[in-house]
Scaffold this motif. Structure first.
Motif, mmCIF file in Angstrom:
data_model
loop_
_atom_site.group_PDB
_atom_site.id
_atom_site.type_symbol
_atom_site.label_atom_id
_atom_site.label_comp_id
_atom_site.label_asym_id
_atom_site.label_seq_id
_atom_site.Cartn_x
_atom_site.Cartn_y
_atom_site.Cartn_z
ATOM 1 N N ASP A 180 -6.384 -4.778 9.531
ATOM 2 C CA ASP A 180 -7.367 -5.853 9.442
ATOM 3 C C ASP A 180 -7.011 -6.671 8.198
ATOM 4 N N PRO A 202 -5.364 -5.601 -3.138
ATOM 5 C CA PRO A 202 -5.969 -6.902 -2.820
ATOM 6 C C PRO A 202 -5.024 -8.075 -3.127
ATOM 7 N N THR A 209 -9.787 -7.641 5.535
ATOM 8 C CA THR A 209 -10.314 -6.634 4.600
ATOM 9 C C THR A 209 -9.200 -5.852 3.919
ATOM 10 N N GLY A 210 -7.947 -5.991 4.419
ATOM 11 C CA GLY A 210 -6.848 -5.216 3.860
ATOM 12 C C GLY A 210 -6.899 -3.751 4.267
ATOM 13 N N THR A 211 -7.572 -3.477 5.385
ATOM 14 C CA THR A 211 -7.662 -2.096 5.850
ATOM 15 C C THR A 211 -6.502 -1.787 6.794
ATOM 16 N N SER A 216 0.826 -1.201 0.000
ATOM 17 C CA SER A 216 0.000 0.000 0.000
ATOM 18 C C SER A 216 0.864 1.257 0.000
ATOM 19 N N GLU A 238 -5.126 1.170 9.315
ATOM 20 C CA GLU A 238 -5.557 2.391 9.972
ATOM 21 C C GLU A 238 -4.402 2.977 10.767
ATOM 22 N N SER A 298 -7.120 6.334 7.288
ATOM 23 C CA SER A 298 -7.317 4.940 6.923
ATOM 24 C C SER A 298 -6.897 4.684 5.471
ATOM 25 N N PHE A 299 -6.339 3.511 5.212
ATOM 26 C CA PHE A 299 -5.853 3.185 3.867
ATOM 27 C C PHE A 299 -6.260 1.773 3.497
ATOM 28 N N LYS A 300 -6.232 1.505 2.180
ATOM 29 C CA LYS A 300 -6.560 0.157 1.679
ATOM 30 C C LYS A 300 -5.316 -0.478 1.065
ATOM 31 N N ALA A 301 -5.097 -1.751 1.351
ATOM 32 C CA ALA A 301 -3.974 -2.457 0.733
ATOM 33 C C ALA A 301 -4.396 -2.989 -0.632
#
Lengths: 420, 167
Positions: B120, B139, B123-125, B104, B127, B134-137
């Motif tokens: 997490d 997938p 979900t790939g979240t 990410s 924080e 907050s960010f997303k990894a």
């Protein structure tokens, strides 16, 4: 749509008509390779699973080459583990000190890897065999364990980058300079997850040993493999030693490449990669005075007979600088013997060099030439990371055998013409 | 859910830095863990607290194929590595032996050393608790997801071959 040589080899081993980049396949391996550092973890994993037999004792190859001859008690224990496993499994290709060599010099030399193979090895420089027109890639110990059991590996089909080398090389420009220049241009992650394919008239002109040097360093650009489609040179080399029948693959005219990089080798000069990344590439002629303490000529990158001959060309009639330790390591027993019969050892010994038995040793800071704090080395090896050859405050400069030998004589990084 | 303090590194952290080859005469996780990241920060293994997170730039884990690298990181007590990108062999090795890794670039830009980070994995979240961002990894491919679900490559192979892993 046509396929690249890498895609064709993967499709063939996955039993498919066609594969596409990004696809995950399960493929049959021709050779699964481990060494004294990586195989112990794989052997432990097999034991834990209660596996009694490897998938094929002709195709699981163990080469104790990194810390051999055993450098300390722990290394001796690791080698013992390989030895006992090899005996128990009846492996055809296990090599003991006295017959062992650096794995990526040894396997092509012995014809254990052949064109068209899919080879996985628990060693990042497994990509070396790409020079034979094989798809060869480095993996970890757990992947090796899985392949030792099943004879298969899961792989993501990589995109390919085509590198076209045109023109004629100058007198002192080698395959090592060509691959360093390439890494310098695209960076240490320029081919991350990708297959590198090397073609062009300057590749056709390149003898097999220097091709092996190029494919060897594909990983230094992040490449999954560094492949050279077989030609006359490849077939002559393979026919003289292949232990198995082989299949020749080549890229289709309409194969798709993620990128095409053209390099005119006629404009190249001898180069070095400065600390601490193989992408920090500069022509020798542009460097300030850099004094050195040690030179290593050897490794899976440049420890073959042609490399030793090139070093001898420079060292003949010269003396190693009094402030420099020159360590020469023929990569296999056969190369060692050949160098001796050809009189190269006379040249090396008269110049004041030390000659070592085959080992990876100093390349990874293991033994046989570890660097102290503040020391600087020129090496024909493949990595110049922080602490690679010893103390974290030591420095490694990567170069060809010509430049390494010239630097040993000059006591500083030098162009071959300065000492010949 | 993973939560820990961030230790930030730059681009091209190679496997020689993660675990120097001078320690490769063993595969004992505990011993390897003691020397984790030693040539980048000699006291790293002593300073970290179990559960801490490594945050790094591009091409993390480049160089050697040594699985000792993810083994050392895991044994040192690091719960997960977040990087802008990973070198290929390190990426495979981490999945195969069960070290959680997340790609990410945004998260790496948005985390400073010492920030508390919550991840997490399902979900790939990612924080950043310290900044509230907050960010997303990126997938994880479905096949890798399957590997993670069964607990790594060896359990996957065992299931396929009808064998049992004894640990």
């Amino acid at each position: 749509m046509g396929m690249t040589i890498a895609e064709k080899i993967l499709a063939f081993h996955a039993g498919k008509e066609e594969v596409k980049p990004g696809e995950i396949i399960n493929a049959k391996v021709d050779i699964a390779l481990g060494n004294d550092i990586t195989a112990p973890i794989a052997i432990k994993a097999l034991r834990e699973m209660g596996v009694e037999k490897v998938f094929d004792p002709d195709r699981v190859v163990l080469v104790p080459d990194h810390f051999t001859p055993n450098k300390d008690i722990k290394s001796a224990q690791q080698c013992k583990m390989l030895r006992e496993f090899a005996r128990e499994q009846g492996l055809t290709y296990y090599f003991e000190v006295g017959s062992v060599g650096i794995e990526h010099a040894l396997l092509p030399e012995q014809g254990i890897v052949v064109p068209g193979d899919l080879v996985i090895g628990a060693d990042s420089h497994t990509c070396t065999y790409g020079a034979l027109g094989a798809f060869a890639t480095g993996v970890g110990s757990t992947d090796l364990a899985a392949a030792m059991i099943t004879g298969e590996i899961w792989l993501r089909v990589p995109e390919s980058i085509l590198f076209v080398y045109t023109g004629k090389r100058g007198r002192w420009v080698t395959g090592k300079d060509m691959i360093l220049e390439t890494i310098g241009r695209i960076g240490v992650d320029g081919a991350r997850y990708m297959a590198m394919e090397f073609v062009g008239e300057a590749i056709t002109d390149l003898p097999m040993e220097e091709r092996l040097t190029m494919s060897n360093m594909a990983i230094e650009a992040g490449g999954k493999t560094g492949i050279i489609p077989p030609d006359k040179e490849t077939l002559e080399f393979a026919n003289a030693r292949a232990k198995r029948p082989y299949e020749v693959f080549s890229s289709d005219e309409d194969a798709h490449y993620a990128r095409v990089v053209e390099i005119d080798v006629s404009s190249l000069e001898p180069v070095v990669a400065l600390p601490h990344l193989p992408e920090n590439v500069k022509p020798v002629s542009e460097l300030p005075e850099i004094t050195i303490d040690q030179v290593v000529i050897g490794s899976c990158t440049n420890g073959r007979i042609r490399d030793l001959r090139q070093a001898a060309e420079i060292l003949k009639g010269n003396r190693v600088h009094p402030n420099v330790r020159l360590i020469i390591i023929p990569a296999t027993q056969k190369i060692y013997h050949q160098a001796m019969t050809e009189g190269l050892f006379d040249v090396f010994l008269s110049a004041g060099a030390a000659i070592s038995t085959p080992t990876c040793g100093p390349c990874l800071g293991g033994h046989m030439g570890v660097l102290a704090e503040g020391e600087r080395a020129v090496a024909t090896t493949n990595r110049n990371f922080v602490g690679r050859m010893g103390h974290p405050k030591s420095e490694v400069y990567l170069a060809s055998p010509y430049v390494a030998a010239a630097s040993a004589v000059a006591g500083r990084i030098a162009h071959p013409e300065e000492v010949i | 859910m993973i939560e820990g303090k961030a230790w930030v590194f730059g681009d091209h952290i190679d496997t020689d830095v993660i675990i120097p080859a001078r320690y490769l005469n063993t595969s004992d996780p505990e011993e390897l863990g003691r020397h984790c990241m030693e040539d980048a920060d000699p006291d790293f293994a002593k300073k970290i607290v179990k559960g801490d997170i490594i945050v790094a730039g591009e091409n993390f884990g480049c160089g050697s194929s040594r699985e000792h690298a993810p083994i050392a990181i895991k044994a040192a007590g690091i719960s997960c590595v977040i990087a802008k990108s990973f070198a290929r062999i390190f990426y495979r090795n981490s999945f195969n032996m069960g070290l959680p890794i997340l790609e990410s670039p945004e998260a790496v830009e948005g985390i400073k050393e010492g920030d508390v980070v919550r991840v997490d994995l399902s979900t790939g979240t990612i924080e950043n608790v310290s900044s509230g961002k907050s960010f997303k990894a990126v997938p994880i491919p479905p096949f890798m997801q399957e590997l993670l679900e069964v607990g790594g490559l060896m359990p996957y192979v065992a299931r396929k071959m009808g064998l049992e892993v004894r640990r």
